[in-house]
Design a protein around this motif. Structure first.
Motif, PDB file in Angstrom:
ATOM      1  N   UNK A 215       0.321   7.950  -1.206  1.00  0.00           N
ATOM      2  CA  UNK A 215       1.798   7.893  -1.840  1.00  0.00           C
ATOM      3  C   UNK A 215       2.667   7.072  -0.898  1.00  0.00           C
ATOM      4  N   UNK A 216       2.768   7.499   0.404  1.00  0.00           N
ATOM      5  CA  UNK A 216       3.639   6.898   1.265  1.00  0.00           C
ATOM      6  C   UNK A 216       3.379   5.556   1.649  1.00  0.00           C
ATOM      7  N   UNK A 217       2.037   5.029   1.642  1.00  0.00           N
ATOM      8  CA  UNK A 217       1.626   3.759   1.991  1.00  0.00           C
ATOM      9  C   UNK A 217       1.951   2.966   0.690  1.00  0.00           C
ATOM     10  N   UNK A 218       1.737   3.373  -0.645  1.00  0.00           N
ATOM     11  CA  UNK A 218       2.056   2.582  -1.838  1.00  0.00           C
ATOM     12  C   UNK A 218       3.667   2.313  -1.997  1.00  0.00           C
ATOM     13  N   UNK A 219       4.516   3.536  -1.425  1.00  0.00           N
ATOM     14  CA  UNK A 219       5.849   3.180  -1.633  1.00  0.00           C
ATOM     15  C   UNK A 219       6.393   2.185  -0.634  1.00  0.00           C
ATOM     16  N   UNK A 220       5.702   2.325   0.684  1.00  0.00           N
ATOM     17  CA  UNK A 220       6.190   1.368   1.552  1.00  0.00           C
ATOM     18  C   UNK A 220       5.738   0.110   1.126  1.00  0.00           C
TER      19      UNK A 220
ATOM     20  N   UNK B 208      -1.198  10.330  10.848  1.00  0.00           N
ATOM     21  CA  UNK B 208      -0.707   8.982  10.539  1.00  0.00           C
ATOM     22  C   UNK B 208       0.530   9.154   9.780  1.00  0.00           C
ATOM     23  N   UNK B 209       0.746  10.137   8.917  1.00  0.00           N
ATOM     24  CA  UNK B 209       2.170  10.295   8.431  1.00  0.00           C
ATOM     25  C   UNK B 209       3.267  10.599   9.447  1.00  0.00           C
ATOM     26  N   UNK B 210       3.011  11.384  10.130  1.00  0.00           N
ATOM     27  CA  UNK B 210       3.904  11.737  11.444  1.00  0.00           C
ATOM     28  C   UNK B 210       4.236  10.725  12.097  1.00  0.00           C
ATOM     29  N   UNK B 211       3.127   9.841  12.596  1.00  0.00           N
ATOM     30  CA  UNK B 211       3.540   8.714  13.317  1.00  0.00           C
ATOM     31  C   UNK B 211       4.161   7.729  12.479  1.00  0.00           C
TER      32      UNK B 211
END
Length: 370
Positions: free
Chosen positions: A276-281, A173-176
């Motif tokens: 982490x990534x989705x909270x930041x986004x 998911x992160x790579x996508x």
């Protein structure tokens, strides 16, 4: 008469020989019984006729005490009925199982698990039960601990497999996400660069180059944010630092005051990369919408981590949501990202606009390094 005397002598010799063998057998039995580590009991019904020295160690009673006790007193209450039935059947010529396990109760109340082998002998013309008790308490405990260790190892292995699959799914998911985010930016840069080459006006070229520079900074920021999220040592404090850093970069050029308050609690593990990534986004999407639409002067950000939930709220003092569809696309993006981590986003517009993100932490934290 001579023949009769000879037969009497042979009979006398046979009796002496049998007596000697019996005496020798009894002596051998006593030597064996007195020196073996197994407890040996001989009893007729409730009456205990013999107990060897090892029985003292097993039961805590002296042999004198044992010989004056009801034999069943040393047997744990939950086994007495069964053992009495075995003894009764054995004395009546029936054949119950000769090997079994039971618990004995020591004089001090301690329980010991024993393996029993029982059989019949003749004593004073009566059938008598002889039973050998082997203390297997430590052995069974070791076996149980070994079984528990094995079961725990299997469970840990299964949990590790689940965790590895979860990380693989997160990585995909992160790579996508990285492909869609940075890929879109680089595609725009490429298109703008081609357009810039065709421009004849210096002013138009400068504007295009300025846009390219802005997109490049966004791409670098995007990559750094992803790299921070992938760090195994990243914790909640690091996430807060990233929120401050990203927020300041976005708010400062627009004279927007940004305040961040946190309540992190203790021992909450570490945020997973996907969290982490989705909270930041979601956070950046909310700030972007405030900058574009809210006409706000101040943004108050609150991050709370308790035992079960992450709560992130972004409250501005702007004009509020008063046009249909103004935050439509942004809200869709935020809710889509919240669903990825099992959370939900809500928006209220009582005083300014408040974006609130709630995320369950059970599947979104890392307790140990993989």
């Amino acid at each position: 008469a001579a023949k009769h005397g000879l037969e009497k002598e042979k009979l006398h010799h046979a009796v002496n020989h049998a007596t000697r063998l019996l005496t020798e057998s009894e002596a051998k039995f006593r030597i064996l019984a007195e020196t073996t580590s197994a407890s040996i009991f001989i009893h007729q019904g409730e009456k205990l006729l013999y107990a060897n020295p090892a029985s003292e160690l097993l039961t805590g009673y002296t042999r004198e005490e044992l010989l004056n006790m009801d034999f069943w007193e040393i047997v744990h209450p939950e086994f007495r009925g069964l053992i009495k039935e075995y003894a009764r059947a054995r004395l009546h010529g029936e054949l119950p199982q000769s090997q079994y396990e039971l618990k004995v109760v020591k004089k001090n109340g301690e329980e010991r698990l024993v393996s029993v082998t029982a059989g019949l002998i003749e004593y004073e013309g009566k059938s008598t039960v002889i039973a050998t008790f082997f203390d297997i308490t430590k052995l069974r405990k070791a076996e149980d601990e070994k079984t528990k260790f094995y079961e725990a190892s299997v469970q840990q292995y299964q949990e590790r497999i689940v965790e590895e699959k979860r990380h693989a799914t997160e990585k995909e998911k992160i790579l996508m996400d990285l492909h869609d985010g940075v890929g879109g930016i680089t595609t725009n840069i490429s298109i703008l660069a081609e357009l810039a080459q065709r421009k004849t006006s210096v002013e138009e070229m400068r504007k295009t180059l300025a846009t390219i520079a802005q997109l490049s900074h966004e791409g670098i920021s995007e990559i750094r944010s992803f790299m921070s999220g992938l760090e195994r040592d990243a914790d909640w404090e690091t996430l807060v630092a990233e929120l401050r850093n990203q927020g300041a970069k976005m708010a400062d050029p627009h004279n927007l005051t940004l305040e961040i308050r946190t309540s992190l609690g203790d021992d909450k593990g570490k945020p997973s990369s996907l969290l982490w990534i989705n909270v930041i986004k979601i956070y950046k999407e909310a700030i972007t919408n405030i900058i574009k639409h809210a006409h706000a002067k101040t943004v108050m950000v609150s991050l709370s981590i308790d035992e079960n939930t992450l709560t992130l709220s972004i409250q501005d003092d702007g004009s509020g949501l008063n046009t249909n569809g103004r935050l439509g696309r942004g809200l869709v993006n935020m809710r889509s990202r919240a669903e990825v981590i099992g959370g939900e986003v809500s928006i209220t517009t009582d005083s300014g606009t408040c974006v609130r993100l709630l995320v369950p932490l059970k599947r979104n934290i890392v307790l140990d390094k993989i």
